[in-house]
Design a protein around this motif. Sequence first.
Motif, short mmCIF file in Angstrom:
data_model
loop_
_atom_site.label_atom_id
_atom_site.label_comp_id
_atom_site.label_asym_id
_atom_site.label_seq_id
_atom_site.Cartn_x
_atom_site.Cartn_y
_atom_site.Cartn_z
N ASP A 126 -5.69 -1.47 -5.31
CA ASP A 126 -5.01 -1.94 -4.29
C ASP A 126 -5.82 -2.60 -3.24
O ASP A 126 -6.93 -2.29 -3.30
CB ASP A 126 -5.13 -0.58 -2.81
CG ASP A 126 -3.87 -0.84 -1.56
OD1 ASP A 126 -3.30 -2.39 -1.41
OD2 ASP A 126 -3.14 -0.91 -0.98
N THR B 64 0.82 -1.06 -0.13
CA THR B 64 0.17 0.54 0.00
C THR B 64 1.14 1.52 0.08
O THR B 64 0.68 2.12 -0.78
CB THR B 64 -0.84 0.03 1.48
OG1 THR B 64 -1.71 -1.05 0.98
CG2 THR B 64 -1.89 1.52 0.98
N GLN C 198 -7.36 1.16 -0.25
CA GLN C 198 -7.54 -0.66 0.24
C GLN C 198 -8.93 -0.50 0.98
O GLN C 198 -9.74 -1.31 0.79
CB GLN C 198 -6.36 -0.77 0.66
CG GLN C 198 -6.60 -2.41 1.32
CD GLN C 198 -4.87 -2.58 2.09
OE1 GLN C 198 -3.80 -2.84 1.85
NE2 GLN C 198 -5.27 -3.98 2.49
MG LIG Z 1 -1.73 -3.26 2.11
#
Ligand SMILES: [Mg+2]
Length: 208
Positions: A149, A41, A80
């Motif tokens: 993500d 990330t 994410q």
């Molecule tokens: Mg991540």
Amino acid sequence: MLVVMENVDIGYSKPILHNINVTIDKNGLVLVVGANGSGKTSFLKTIAGLLKPLKGTVKVLGKKPYSPFFDRSIIGYVAQDPLHQLTEPRVIDEVLLQARSTSEAYYWLKRLGLSKLAYEKTLNLSIGEMKKVLIASALSRNPRILLVDEPSLGQDISSLRQVISVLREYSNNNLVVIATHDIRILSCLKPYMVIEVSGGEVKVRRVS
Ligand SMILES: [Mg+2]
Ligand SMILES: Nc1ncnc2c1ncn2[C@@H]1O[C@H](COP(=O)(O)OP(=O)(O)OP(=O)(O)O)[C@@H](O)[C@H]1O
């Protein structure tokens, strides 16, 4: 060059990834893989310009992505956790936030199987549906570089196939960088480059 990282350290108060040298020079699919907490990330956020490198130079289409003068419209970024990114009360509003036109917003909702949810409240959706709304929103701006993500978050197998097929098609004319630890994606995505994040290091493997 689409993305160039030279002697880059990524981290927060101290580095978590050291001395990264990566060049992404063509359209297609690029995967960023690694274990939980390895830095996938953080790596995507650095390309997105949301995280300034601690050391070295990052250039996206020749410009520093964290500069205030960077043209942010060339990057689509799907975070994410959808709950950290959704801002609008209804699905359609979330997509229209970025869409170049209303028809484009409806087009991407349809492509991701979300037409029936267009007027639902975003917070009533499942996590997998929220994630697809954010992918539709990013795509509807037609970004030159799309960063996603963990696209498989909350997706069952048929939904995942749908997402992968959309991202693969988009990568024919654009760069799509996907961060994942999902083995299902690794086996079916067929990227041309895999960026492995492990033990504070970044290794690049060209598949084709
Ligand atoms: Mg991540
Ligand atoms: N804002 C922050 N401040 C300090 N440390 C952070 C911050 N964000 C992430 N980290 C730390 O950086 C490391 C890498 O985190 P990152 O989220 O990039 O990993 P990841 O590979 O994406 O993990 P996951 O597979 O769980 O999504 C972790 O140890 C994490 O705790």
